[in-house]
Motif scaffolding. Structure first.
Motif, mmCIF file in Angstrom:
data_model
loop_
_atom_site.group_PDB
_atom_site.id
_atom_site.type_symbol
_atom_site.label_atom_id
_atom_site.label_comp_id
_atom_site.label_asym_id
_atom_site.label_seq_id
_atom_site.Cartn_x
_atom_site.Cartn_y
_atom_site.Cartn_z
ATOM 1 N N THR A 228 2.443 -11.529 -8.236
ATOM 2 C CA THR A 228 2.318 -11.574 -6.778
ATOM 3 C C THR A 228 1.317 -10.563 -6.226
ATOM 4 O O THR A 228 0.670 -10.820 -5.209
ATOM 5 N N TYR A 229 1.160 -9.438 -6.895
ATOM 6 C CA TYR A 229 0.339 -8.364 -6.329
ATOM 7 C C TYR A 229 -0.890 -8.032 -7.180
ATOM 8 O O TYR A 229 -1.974 -7.830 -6.626
ATOM 9 N N ILE A 230 -0.728 -7.970 -8.488
ATOM 10 C CA ILE A 230 -1.856 -7.572 -9.332
ATOM 11 C C ILE A 230 -2.856 -8.702 -9.483
ATOM 12 O O ILE A 230 -4.063 -8.523 -9.277
ATOM 13 N N SER A 231 -2.386 -9.895 -9.809
ATOM 14 C CA SER A 231 -3.296 -11.025 -10.040
ATOM 15 C C SER A 231 -3.988 -11.484 -8.763
ATOM 16 O O SER A 231 -5.041 -12.123 -8.820
ATOM 17 N N THR A 232 -3.418 -11.132 -7.619
ATOM 18 C CA THR A 232 -4.007 -11.526 -6.336
ATOM 19 C C THR A 232 -4.935 -10.464 -5.758
ATOM 20 O O THR A 232 -5.452 -10.623 -4.647
ATOM 21 N N GLY A 233 -5.125 -9.354 -6.488
ATOM 22 C CA GLY A 233 -6.049 -8.324 -6.041
ATOM 23 C C GLY A 233 -5.480 -7.341 -5.038
ATOM 24 O O GLY A 233 -6.213 -6.505 -4.501
ATOM 25 N N LYS A 234 -4.172 -7.394 -4.803
ATOM 26 C CA LYS A 234 -3.576 -6.498 -3.817
ATOM 27 C C LYS A 234 -3.278 -5.113 -4.384
ATOM 28 O O LYS A 234 -3.352 -4.111 -3.667
ATOM 29 N N VAL A 235 -2.922 -5.063 -5.661
ATOM 30 C CA VAL A 235 -2.460 -3.817 -6.272
ATOM 31 C C VAL A 235 -3.134 -3.625 -7.631
ATOM 32 O O VAL A 235 -3.279 -4.567 -8.414
ATOM 33 N N ARG A 236 -3.545 -2.406 -7.886
ATOM 34 C CA ARG A 236 -3.966 -1.975 -9.213
ATOM 35 C C ARG A 236 -2.832 -1.139 -9.773
ATOM 36 O O ARG A 236 -2.326 -0.233 -9.096
ATOM 37 N N PHE A 237 -2.414 -1.447 -10.993
ATOM 38 C CA PHE A 237 -1.225 -0.813 -11.567
ATOM 39 C C PHE A 237 -1.612 -0.100 -12.849
ATOM 40 O O PHE A 237 -2.242 -0.683 -13.731
ATOM 41 N N ILE A 238 -1.240 1.178 -12.947
ATOM 42 C CA ILE A 238 -1.579 2.006 -14.101
ATOM 43 C C ILE A 238 -0.298 2.576 -14.703
ATOM 44 O O ILE A 238 0.485 3.225 -14.010
ATOM 45 N N MET A 239 -0.094 2.327 -15.999
ATOM 46 C CA MET A 239 1.064 2.870 -16.715
ATOM 47 C C MET A 239 0.641 4.089 -17.518
ATOM 48 O O MET A 239 -0.334 4.039 -18.274
ATOM 49 N N ARG A 240 1.364 5.197 -17.331
ATOM 50 C CA ARG A 240 1.111 6.418 -18.082
ATOM 51 C C ARG A 240 2.407 6.927 -18.688
ATOM 52 O O ARG A 240 3.460 6.878 -18.054
ATOM 53 N N ALA B 247 -8.714 -2.807 -5.504
ATOM 54 C CA ALA B 247 -7.461 -3.190 -4.847
ATOM 55 C C ALA B 247 -7.104 -2.149 -3.789
ATOM 56 O O ALA B 247 -7.333 -0.949 -3.989
ATOM 57 N N PRO B 248 -6.549 -2.566 -2.651
ATOM 58 C CA PRO B 248 -6.252 -1.611 -1.575
ATOM 59 C C PRO B 248 -5.202 -0.562 -1.942
ATOM 60 O O PRO B 248 -5.178 0.517 -1.358
ATOM 61 N N VAL B 249 -4.340 -0.873 -2.897
ATOM 62 C CA VAL B 249 -3.293 0.072 -3.308
ATOM 63 C C VAL B 249 -3.319 0.221 -4.823
ATOM 64 O O VAL B 249 -3.367 -0.772 -5.550
ATOM 65 N N THR B 250 -3.331 1.465 -5.288
ATOM 66 C CA THR B 250 -3.200 1.760 -6.713
ATOM 67 C C THR B 250 -1.869 2.461 -6.941
ATOM 68 O O THR B 250 -1.562 3.451 -6.274
ATOM 69 N N VAL B 251 -1.098 1.930 -7.863
ATOM 70 C CA VAL B 251 0.203 2.502 -8.220
ATOM 71 C C VAL B 251 0.123 3.027 -9.649
ATOM 72 O O VAL B 251 -0.307 2.302 -10.556
ATOM 73 N N ILE B 252 0.499 4.274 -9.835
ATOM 74 C CA ILE B 252 0.616 4.855 -11.176
ATOM 75 C C ILE B 252 2.099 4.973 -11.500
ATOM 76 O O ILE B 252 2.862 5.541 -10.727
ATOM 77 N N GLU B 253 2.486 4.405 -12.631
ATOM 78 C CA GLU B 253 3.869 4.560 -13.102
ATOM 79 C C GLU B 253 3.888 5.490 -14.302
ATOM 80 O O GLU B 253 3.209 5.256 -15.297
ATOM 81 N N TYR B 254 4.685 6.555 -14.216
ATOM 82 C CA TYR B 254 4.971 7.375 -15.384
ATOM 83 C C TYR B 254 6.258 6.838 -16.009
ATOM 84 O O TYR B 254 7.290 6.738 -15.335
ATOM 85 N N PHE B 255 6.176 6.479 -17.285
ATOM 86 C CA PHE B 255 7.285 5.810 -17.970
ATOM 87 C C PHE B 255 7.527 6.467 -19.325
ATOM 88 O O PHE B 255 6.687 7.201 -19.844
#
Length: 220
Positions: A77-89, A48-56
């Protein structure tokens, strides 16, 4: 053994996250090694062109709001369409967080993410359970659909040293970014503490659109 409860003071403190609206901060390292990207619960494609890491934190009320009001839109809208990779930490703020996270990390990654979403849905109940000393029983109820069906399994997850070492690695990654509030988001090495504007569906999608625009290849 798992701690049976929190003091009233700690439980009240757990109701709120650290103040929102700190400015974004760039770190020395612009990206993480690929091997470090798996330090958490990952959704989306690796390319994915953008990777977002969330610290929670599981006991963070703003993190609950994000998980329930914003993340489903991001997933659709973003993850399932391949636009964003999302990581929860995780960013552990108290003993309740630690207990919850040892259970989440005891499960396969997909189940762990679902478990955390169930935790957010029952956050108020968990606060009460922590106050009155019934937290293990409440977490057992949440964990039963995932196979954490009794106190023995609950304690085994809590005491698992491999899980504790994994959590230590996440803690080190948080120190690298100087995390001091939840939720905090990392994109391309830049730290974005959540602002009030970001903590709405419209605000966070605008934030993602801006990051996607930065990541888009330039055309002549």
């Amino acid at each position: 053994m798992i701690m049976s409860g929190l003091t009233r003071r700690l439980a009240i403190a757990a109701l709120a996250c650290v103040t929102l609206a700190a400015p974004a901060m760039a770190q020395d390292a612009s990206t993480e090694p690929d091997t470090a990207m798996e330090l958490g619960w990952v959704e989306g494609q690796a390319d994915a062109p953008v990777t977002v890491i969330e610290y929670f934190s599981p006991t963070c009320s703003h993190c609950k709001e994000f998980a329930e009001d914003i993340l489903p839109i991001v997933e659709e809208t973003y993850i399932s369409t391949g636009k964003v990779r999302f990581i929860m930490r995780e960013w552990v703020r108290n003993s309740v967080d630690r207990t919850i996270l040892t259970q989440a990390r005891c499960l396969p990654k997909k189940n762990g993410l679902s478990y955390l979403k169930d935790i957010f849905a029952r956050q108020e109940e968990i606060f009460v359970a922590a106050q009155v000393g019934t937290l293990p029983g409440t977490l057992q109820i949440v964990g039963t659909p995932y196979g954490i069906t009794d106190r023995e399994k609950l304690d085994a997850c809590y005491q698992d040293m491999d899980i504790r070492f994994d959590m230590l690695e996440v803690e080190k990654s948080a120190e690298k970014y100087d995390i001091h509030a939840t939720p905090t988001f990392i994109v391309d090495g830049t730290v974005h503490p959540a602002t009030k504007a970001m903590m709405t569906p419209e605000g966070f999608t605008a934030f993602l659109d801006a990051e996607l625009a930065k990541a888009a290849p330039e055309t002549n």
